[in-house]
Enzyme design. Structure first.
Site, PDB file in Angstrom:
ATOM      1  N   ASN A  68     -20.050  -1.396 -65.049  1.00 25.84           N
ATOM      2  CA  ASN A  68     -19.113  -0.589 -65.015  1.00 25.84           C
ATOM      3  C   ASN A  68     -18.269  -1.188 -65.426  1.00 25.84           C
ATOM      4  O   ASN A  68     -17.401  -0.952 -66.840  1.00 25.84           O
ATOM      5  CB  ASN A  68     -19.036   0.862 -63.966  1.00 25.84           C
ATOM      6  CG  ASN A  68     -20.065   1.974 -63.670  1.00 25.84           C
ATOM      7  OD1 ASN A  68     -20.566   2.355 -65.213  1.00 25.84           O
ATOM      8  ND2 ASN A  68     -19.971   2.313 -62.806  1.00 25.84           N
ATOM      9  N   GLU A  96     -25.051   4.956 -57.661  1.00 21.55           N
ATOM     10  CA  GLU A  96     -26.353   4.043 -57.655  1.00 21.55           C
ATOM     11  C   GLU A  96     -27.246   4.113 -57.216  1.00 21.55           C
ATOM     12  O   GLU A  96     -28.060   3.163 -57.345  1.00 21.55           O
ATOM     13  CB  GLU A  96     -25.647   2.433 -58.711  1.00 21.55           C
ATOM     14  CG  GLU A  96     -25.032   2.177 -56.777  1.00 21.55           C
ATOM     15  CD  GLU A  96     -23.541   1.617 -56.740  1.00 21.55           C
ATOM     16  OE1 GLU A  96     -23.413   1.541 -55.718  1.00 21.55           O
ATOM     17  OE2 GLU A  96     -23.368   2.882 -57.261  1.00 21.55           O
ATOM     18  N   ASP A 118     -30.856   1.348 -54.640  1.00 25.05           N
ATOM     19  CA  ASP A 118     -29.342   1.078 -54.263  1.00 25.05           C
ATOM     20  C   ASP A 118     -29.675  -0.036 -55.803  1.00 25.05           C
ATOM     21  O   ASP A 118     -30.174  -1.420 -55.617  1.00 25.05           O
ATOM     22  CB  ASP A 118     -28.753   0.813 -53.230  1.00 25.05           C
ATOM     23  CG  ASP A 118     -27.580   0.369 -53.946  1.00 25.05           C
ATOM     24  OD1 ASP A 118     -26.319   1.744 -54.363  1.00 25.05           O
ATOM     25  OD2 ASP A 118     -26.511  -1.093 -54.145  1.00 25.05           O
ATOM     26  N   ASP A 127     -24.118   4.323 -67.575  1.00 22.13           N
ATOM     27  CA  ASP A 127     -25.025   5.423 -67.636  1.00 22.13           C
ATOM     28  C   ASP A 127     -26.626   5.294 -68.436  1.00 22.13           C
ATOM     29  O   ASP A 127     -27.745   5.830 -68.297  1.00 22.13           O
ATOM     30  CB  ASP A 127     -24.340   6.422 -68.826  1.00 22.13           C
ATOM     31  CG  ASP A 127     -22.993   7.136 -67.632  1.00 22.13           C
ATOM     32  OD1 ASP A 127     -22.905   7.263 -66.544  1.00 22.13           O
ATOM     33  OD2 ASP A 127     -22.122   7.609 -68.513  1.00 22.13           O
ATOM     34  N   ARG A 183     -46.799   7.677 -58.130  1.00 23.22           N
ATOM     35  CA  ARG A 183     -47.975   8.112 -57.920  1.00 23.22           C
ATOM     36  C   ARG A 183     -47.452   9.069 -58.265  1.00 23.22           C
ATOM     37  O   ARG A 183     -46.524  10.014 -58.482  1.00 23.22           O
ATOM     38  CB  ARG A 183     -48.419   7.922 -56.589  1.00 23.22           C
ATOM     39  CG  ARG A 183     -49.042   6.515 -56.213  1.00 23.22           C
ATOM     40  CD  ARG A 183     -49.359   6.810 -54.922  1.00 23.22           C
ATOM     41  NE  ARG A 183     -48.720   7.415 -53.712  1.00 23.22           N
ATOM     42  CZ  ARG A 183     -48.563   8.229 -52.907  1.00 23.22           C
ATOM     43  NH1 ARG A 183     -49.289   7.719 -52.194  1.00 23.22           N
ATOM     44  NH2 ARG A 183     -47.040   8.639 -52.420  1.00 23.22           N
ATOM     45  N   ARG A 223     -43.706  -3.436 -56.385  1.00 27.19           N
ATOM     46  CA  ARG A 223     -43.900  -3.463 -57.305  1.00 27.19           C
ATOM     47  C   ARG A 223     -43.048  -3.122 -58.049  1.00 27.19           C
ATOM     48  O   ARG A 223     -42.310  -3.037 -59.532  1.00 27.19           O
ATOM     49  CB  ARG A 223     -45.563  -2.657 -57.903  1.00 27.19           C
ATOM     50  CG  ARG A 223     -46.286  -3.274 -56.860  1.00 27.19           C
ATOM     51  CD  ARG A 223     -47.943  -2.820 -57.882  1.00 27.19           C
ATOM     52  NE  ARG A 223     -48.063  -1.319 -57.382  1.00 27.19           N
ATOM     53  CZ  ARG A 223     -48.688  -0.986 -56.418  1.00 27.19           C
ATOM     54  NH1 ARG A 223     -48.702  -1.101 -55.535  1.00 27.19           N
ATOM     55  NH2 ARG A 223     -48.761   0.622 -56.159  1.00 27.19           N
TER      56      ARG A 223
END
Length: 546
Positions: A434, A469, A426, A443, A458, A489
């Site tokens: 926005n 979102e 999220d 967007d 991967r 990561r």
């Protein structure tokens, strides 16, 4: 010894549970005698009880039983006339869960059956919980001595709710007046059906049949205290299972026949639980999430159409397309046949025309082939569009749900080696982007984050847009620790990447969970979502494993 006969579903359910359990005994050869005395139907006939008692005393002095069960309404008859007849015989007397009317003596065990005032209060609380706007509850009770006694207790308890809802009893009504009053109630009111065995005119009724008549015409929701009344339109409630009570009673009787004190569940344990009809809940707009914890929802929609309607619609669409294609081929074949007949009739002098017609036919076939390829390409494009989020270019929620189901099938077919992790991502404070910079900037931010996450997973992992979102990541062939390192990561990459919003660094919160044996897709997604919300509550911009 029952008060009512087997026309009453509660009695029939009790007998079924009792008889099946007793007859399944490997220790005893159990034979059963049943008496349906209808005491409440003869309250106006003083000689009925003593005359009935003389008959029972004569019968069971000759045929002495090894155990006796009696319901509450015949307790007075038992205590006054039959106690000596059944001296030293284990006797189970059905009573309310307060012990009112307990018959003293070491040979007697009182067990909970009849509806108690506490059960009614639980249903009043339930009505106010599910429908807070309710201002009037019509409590349906008949005019028998037992029903009047229960009505008096309910009236005392209803005082506690006087400032929230008005409770009205029906103990003084005939059956016709009862049906008229329930039909006139507005949908904002509620009906709490207890039982209606005897009306104010002294006429006996089968309570289940009265309940069915009310349900056929009432606009207000009907709550009940017995599970056998659920299924004809009643919402449900804190309701008793009389088949369960019959099985418990049989187990206690078998203990008594074996010379043991009743074991297992307590003699005073409730036989009631929260049970509801999903169809009635939907009719009256009651959300299942509002039901008490542990509630049983009956009559759920498990139809083929409910599960597979989108697949059915797609199959029908494909079938229609194939039908038109076949029709086109048939038409083309007819044209070709007519052309061949015409060529045969024209003879050799018309060879030029034959060649021209052949050329035209060849072109028509090529056009048909081109049209077929175009249709197939269009179908492929439509399928791709139906599975792709138009803003980010990621797989959409439908595609993700199908991928989750495929991963779950592999997990159960091939074992732990095919486990997978689900992560919910999220964007933190996305609404501010926005609101402050406009939806176009929002967007652009969604597309940038989709690009960063896609680059960070991967080969074989799935990054999809779940909604708004939120993104869902499906990470097959890994455990929660390995997934946690990969997700960390990704989180760091998002925080450090130059994103399209042009403001301060944008961060994401990630919740992840691993599939566990016995779980469905909804379970692992729900746990990942819960981990996400814990991350939100703990300050955002973090990975939470759940």
């Amino acid at each position: 010894m029952h008060n009512l006969n087997q026309d009453h579903p509660a009695v029939a359910q009790f007998d079924r549970g009792l008889l099946e359990t007793l007859r399944a005994s490997q220790q005893f050869d159990v034979r059963i005698a049943a008496e349906y005395l209808n005491v409440t139907s003869f309250e106006a006939l003083p000689a009925y009880i003593p005359d009935t008692a003389r008959y029972l005393a004569m019968k069971y002095t000759y045929w002495q039983p090894d155990a006796v069960f009696a319901d509450r309404a015949v307790t007075g008859l038992y205590a006054t006339y039959l106690r000596e007849v059944f001296r030293n015989v284990p006797c189970f007397i059905a009573q309310d869960r307060g012990g009112e009317g307990v018959v003293a003596g070491s040979d007697f065990k009182t067990i909970s059956w009849t509806t108690a005032a506490a059960d009614i209060e639980k249903n009043l609380e339930l009505i106010l919980r599910l429908r807070p706007q309710t201002k009037k509850v019509l409590v349906v009770l008949g005019a028998s001595e037992e029903e009047r006694r229960l009505g008096a207790e309910i009236a005392k308890g209803a005082v506690r709710y006087a400032d929230r809802v008005a409770c009205e009893l029906t103990t003084g009504l005939s059956r016709a007046a009862l049906l008229q009053q329930t039909a006139a109630l507005p949908p904002e009111a509620a009906i709490l059906y207890i039982r209606f065995a005897l009306d104010s005119d002294g006429v006996s009724h089968v309570p289940a049949q009265v309940a069915s008549a009310i349900l056929q015409q009432a606009a207000a929701p009907v709550f009940v205290v017995a599970q056998h009344l659920i299924g004809d339109g009643a919402v449900g409630g804190y309701a008793a299972s009389f088949e369960l009570f019959g099985r418990r009673t049989a187990l206690w009787i078998l203990d008594a026949l074996d010379g043991r004190e009743p074991s297992g569940e307590s003699l005073t344990a409730s036989i009631s639980a929260y049970a509801f009809d999903q169809r009635a809940l939907r009719r009256f707009g009651i959300a299942e999430a509002a039901l008490p914890v542990g509630s049983t929802v009956l009559f759920q929609d498990d139809s083929l159409w409910g599960h597979y309607k989108y697949y059915i619609i797609s199959a029908v669409a494909v079938l229609i397309a194939e039908t038109f294609l076949i029709l086109g081929l048939v038409v083309n074949r007819l044209r070709r046949r007519r052309a061949e007949l015409a060529l045969a009739a024209l003879n050799a002098s018309l060879e030029g025309r034959v060649l021209e017609r052949t050329r035209e036919l060849h072109e028509a076939n090529e056009q048909l082939h081109d049209a077929t390829e175009e249709l197939e390409a269009l179908n492929r494009n439509l399928d791709q569009l139906s599975r792709t989020d138009s803003l980010t270019g990621l797989p959409n929620r439908r595609h993700a749900e199908e991928a989750l189901q495929d991963a779950l099938l592999r997990f159960y077919r091939y074992g732990a080696g095919q486990g997978f992790v689900v992560a919910m991502v999220d964007i933190d404070f996305f609404k501010q982007v926005n609101d402050l910079q406009g939806h176009a900037m929002g967007d652009a931010l969604l597309r940038d984050i989709a690009r960063v996450m896609t680059a960070g997973v991967r080969h074989g992992d799935l990054v999809s847009r779940w909604g708004g979102e939120e993104f869902l990541l499906l990470l097959p062939g890994t455990d929660l620790d390995g997934a946690g390192r990969l997700l960390e990561r990704i989180r760091a990459s998002v925080g450090s990447a130059p994103l399209g919003c042009g403001a301060a660094a944008v961060t994401v919160t990630i919740g992840a969970s691993v599939i566990a044996p016995g779980e469905a897709v909804e379970d692992v997604v729900r746990r990942a979502d819960a981990a996400l919300y814990r991350g939100k509550e703990q300050g955002r911009n973090q990975v939470v494993l759940g």
